[in-house]
Design an enzyme around this catalytic site. Structure first.
Site, PDB file in Angstrom:
ATOM      1  N   HIS A 268       5.473  -9.917  -6.341  1.00 18.35           N
ATOM      2  CA  HIS A 268       4.385  -8.943  -6.288  1.00 18.35           C
ATOM      3  C   HIS A 268       3.034  -9.458  -6.795  1.00 18.35           C
ATOM      4  O   HIS A 268       2.020  -8.782  -6.633  1.00 18.35           O
ATOM      5  CB  HIS A 268       4.811  -7.741  -7.148  1.00 18.35           C
ATOM      6  CG  HIS A 268       4.211  -6.440  -6.753  1.00 18.35           C
ATOM      7  ND1 HIS A 268       3.046  -6.322  -6.016  1.00 18.35           N
ATOM      8  CD2 HIS A 268       4.602  -5.169  -7.005  1.00 18.35           C
ATOM      9  CE1 HIS A 268       2.770  -5.047  -5.840  1.00 18.35           C
ATOM     10  NE2 HIS A 268       3.689  -4.333  -6.419  1.00 18.35           N
TER      11      HIS A 268
ATOM     12  N   ASP B  61       2.645  13.346   2.222  1.00 13.06           N
ATOM     13  CA  ASP B  61       2.697  12.620   0.957  1.00 13.06           C
ATOM     14  C   ASP B  61       2.495  13.560  -0.222  1.00 13.06           C
ATOM     15  O   ASP B  61       3.223  13.492  -1.222  1.00 13.06           O
ATOM     16  CB  ASP B  61       1.644  11.512   0.931  1.00 13.06           C
ATOM     17  CG  ASP B  61       1.721  10.693  -0.344  1.00 13.06           C
ATOM     18  OD1 ASP B  61       2.637   9.856  -0.442  1.00 13.06           O
ATOM     19  OD2 ASP B  61       0.895  10.898  -1.251  1.00 13.06           O
TER      20      ASP B  61
ATOM     21  N   SER C 214       0.631   4.966  -6.380  1.00 11.28           N
ATOM     22  CA  SER C 214      -0.226   3.856  -5.987  1.00 11.28           C
ATOM     23  C   SER C 214      -1.137   4.268  -4.833  1.00 11.28           C
ATOM     24  O   SER C 214      -0.680   4.776  -3.817  1.00 11.28           O
ATOM     25  CB  SER C 214       0.636   2.662  -5.574  1.00 11.28           C
ATOM     26  OG  SER C 214      -0.170   1.585  -5.173  1.00 11.28           O
TER      27      SER C 214
ATOM     28  N   THR D 167      -5.161  -1.871  -5.913  1.00 13.90           N
ATOM     29  CA  THR D 167      -4.716  -0.487  -6.060  1.00 13.90           C
ATOM     30  C   THR D 167      -5.494   0.250  -7.141  1.00 13.90           C
ATOM     31  O   THR D 167      -6.133  -0.350  -7.996  1.00 13.90           O
ATOM     32  CB  THR D 167      -3.222  -0.415  -6.435  1.00 13.90           C
ATOM     33  OG1 THR D 167      -3.007  -1.120  -7.666  1.00 13.90           O
ATOM     34  CG2 THR D 167      -2.352  -0.995  -5.334  1.00 13.90           C
TER      35      THR D 167
END
Length: 652
Positions: A368, A459, A483, A494
């Site tokens: 990541h 969402d 995020s 982000t």
């Protein structure tokens, strides 16, 4: 999360023929289908003058807008103070909140530390040599100086839906490799179309860390390395099977191997390793605490000079293909396999690691540190799409396959010290994984198509189900991190969307109260949904409060006392992410996840697809199955509530 959803046209011939003006005002490209959470009304803090994007042909299709992308803005102190105080209000008691208000007001006043820190931050942001004022700070703090193991704490995974045509590891692995190499070619030639959010091109810089790259363990702070993708010595796939590392060239004599040739070479590796015992798992050293891993790496290099050459081969290779001898079947078994595996048959520092199991089940693990999930989600969505829909050129058949040299095993030399290191790394890995509990809720009752009928963002709807589920289990709403991408800015990564709000608290308190009428509950839920959409829209525009506060804290002079706003217990509590959440979705995935970020909390990775949802819940034995089930119940109850307001005629 506001994110890009890719349509096949993102990488189709139709789109590749699109023309755009050299000076590009914001307009629709017609190339992506956006998450409805992006459709919230712009707030005063997120409105800007229309930005002009200038096309630079030197950047190729992929980077043509890169240099003209806007820079990440710095919110005003008052904007951040207002947003921060509003976000913490539902999380703490009244007296604690009142004290925090005084601390914040003092910080932003002319007598406080805020204005001078803000002035320094603005100067950093205005520096022509600084493309993104938070980029280096965030990469270091969140990833490179983070000392806990990358697995399970940092890396993430996807699981692919099964390929009925390719059920053995050689054929499945070969097809995945061919599709991945096609995607890599688009990056190498800069022909990959940029992604767009609300019709704005996104930063594509992180794609350079996808292939031919690696993270390297070092004392106190790791570092990334990038190798030339065009150099012949780097045109390899590292295949790992039974802990043995093999160098598989994917190009020979200037010609890429066909899928049939790749399958033959992979089958050779399987046959060779089947005749040998498992090797000492050198890959285990990448599973360790990062400072320990740095020591282990030093011992590996000291054991024999040849090990340095092998490390360069692994780190410079295009990607890793791990062939596991496991046969995962259930959702949870697949998630465990792709999230961490056995701690041995991996090289966890590679950003791109495809995993194929003995039964043909496949997935992906991503490191990541230099790249967030959206690029690799696009990669894996592409890989699955072109394979399943037969849109990839597999090349000549097996009958036309060239006679290729056998793949070469990288036979590491092990000192006694290194053997001890590997044993310690394996023991530590087993202990860390045992601390965790994972559960998957493959929610099939409905998906985004149904949620859209309720006239709301899918969402936001899912995020509010988390608030209701947690409230029912614990009697309060949780500090929640969702995020939000800021890739519309140069080197953007982000920002935090703080999903817990006063509106959410009012809605969850009323939801199960029989004294409250449905109409009131619906109104409260819609207010909570609207608050969430507003916050994530602002966060995506660069106007959340967390990265700004982080920047103000980072710019405090070394050894100086931190301002009270950062030592206040409200700040500490409100940045302890009890729920760490993020959405990445693909109709081709059946797994996606990572871990919690605090021992008291949960990591909830979720997918929102047309007719289904999916939740991967991880915690340190905080009853992950109970939380996963509670989310499903909350979703059903919320849908039932909204169904009650739909007229019978509309239902019919």
């Amino acid at each position: 999360m506001i994110h890009v959803r890719y349509s096949p046209r993102v990488y189709s011939a139709t789109l590749s023929k699109m023309t755009v003006p050299s000076v590009y005002p914001i307009r629709s490209f017609g190339s992506v289908s956006m998450n409805p959470a992006a459709a919230g009304t712009a707030t005063a803090s997120s409105k800007h003058k229309e930005h002009t994007y200038v096309e630079d042909p030197k950047g190729g299709k992929m980077f043509r807008f890169q240099e003209s992308l806007p820079r990440l803005p710095v919110p005003t102190l008052h904007q951040t103070a207002e947003r921060y105080l509003k976000s913490v209000r539902p999380l703490v008691a009244q007296d604690q909140f009142n004290n925090t208000v005084k601390i914040v007001q003092k910080f932003i006043s002319n007598e406080g530390e805020g204005p001078s820190l803000q002035k320094k931050l603005l100067a950093k942001a205005a520096d022509p040599n600084t493309k993104n004022w938070v980029y280096d700070w965030w990469n270091d703090a969140a990833y490179l100086t983070y000392r806990d193991p990358v697995v399970p704490y940092v890396s993430y995974f996807y699981g692919h839906k099964d390929d009925s045509k390719r059920t053995n590891p050689a054929s499945r692995g070969a097809a995945i490799a061919t599709a991945a190499l096609e995607f890599k070619e688009l990056i190498d030639t800069k022909m990959l179309e940029p992604e767009y959010l609300k019709n704005k091109p996104l930063c594509m810089d992180s794609y350079k860390w996808m292939f031919n790259a690696s993270r390297v363990a070092a004392p106190e702070k790791d570092y990334p390395v990038k190798f030339s993708s065009l150099a012949p010595e780097n045109k390899n796939i590292i295949v790992i099977r039974k802990n043995r590392f093999y160098l598989l060239p994917h190009e020979v004599d200037g010609v890429q191997l066909s899928t049939a040739e790749l399958e033959i070479q992979i089958q050779k590796i399987i046959k060779i390793t089947d005749a040998k015992p498992k090797a000492l798992p050198v890959g285990a050293i990448t599973s360790a605490n990062r400072d320990k891993g740095a020591e282990y790496r030093k011992h590996l290099l000291a054991a024999d000079p040849i090990n340095s050459d092998f490390l360069a081969k692994i780190e410079g290779a295009s990607f890793v293909l791990a062939l596991d001898d496991a046969t995962p079947s259930s959702y949870a078994e697949r998630a465990h396999q792709f999230w961490h595996g056995d701690g041995a048959n991996r090289w966890y520092d590679k950003p791109c690691q495809f995993i194929v199991c003995e039964n043909g089940v496949s997935g992906f693990m991503g490191e990541h540190s230099m790249m967030d999930g959206t690029p690799t989600c696009r990669l894996n969505d592409f890989v699955c799409d072109v394979i399943i829909n037969n849109k990839v050129d597999h090349g000549p058949s097996a009958a036309s396959a060239r006679k290729l040299l056998d793949p070469v095993e990288l036979k590491f030399v092990f000192s006694d010290t290194l053997k001890t290191d590997i044993k310690e790394a394996q023991d530590d890995f087993a202990a860390v994984i045992a601390l965790h509990e994972l559960d998957v809720n493959p929610f099939k009752t409905f998906g985004k198509n149904t949620i859209k009928k309720f006239k709301t963002s899918p969402d936001a709807f899912v995020q509010m189900s988390f608030q209701l589920a947690y409230y029912r289990l614990y009697g309060k709403i949780p500090v929640t991190y969702e995020s939000a991408t800021t890739r519309q800015y140069q080197l953007g990564r982000t920002e935090v969307c703080r999903s817990a709000s006063s509106e959410a608290l009012a809605y969850v308190r009323a939801f199960d109260d029989p004294k409250v009428e449905n109409a009131k509950k619906i109104a409260l839920l819609r207010a909570a949904l609207a608050a969430h959409i507003k916050y994530i829209s602002d966060a995506t525009a660069g106007y959340g409060c967390d990265r700004h506060l982080f920047g103000l804290k980072k710019i405090v002079e070394k050894n100086a006392l931190l301002p009270e706003i950062f030592t206040d217990k409200t700040y500490t509590y409100s940045t302890t992410w009890i729920l760490s959440t993020s959405q990445l979705s693909s109709e081709y995935f059946n797994a996606y996840g990572w871990s919690q970020v605090t021992d008291e909390g949960y990591g909830i990775a979720y997918m929102i697809n047309g007719n289904s949802l999916q939740f991967n819940v991880v915690s340190k034995h905080k009853d992950s199955p109970g939380m996963a089930a509670a989310i499903g119940i909350a979703l059903t109850d919320m849908a039932d509530l909204f169904e009650s307001e739909i007229p019978l005629k509309a239902k019919l």
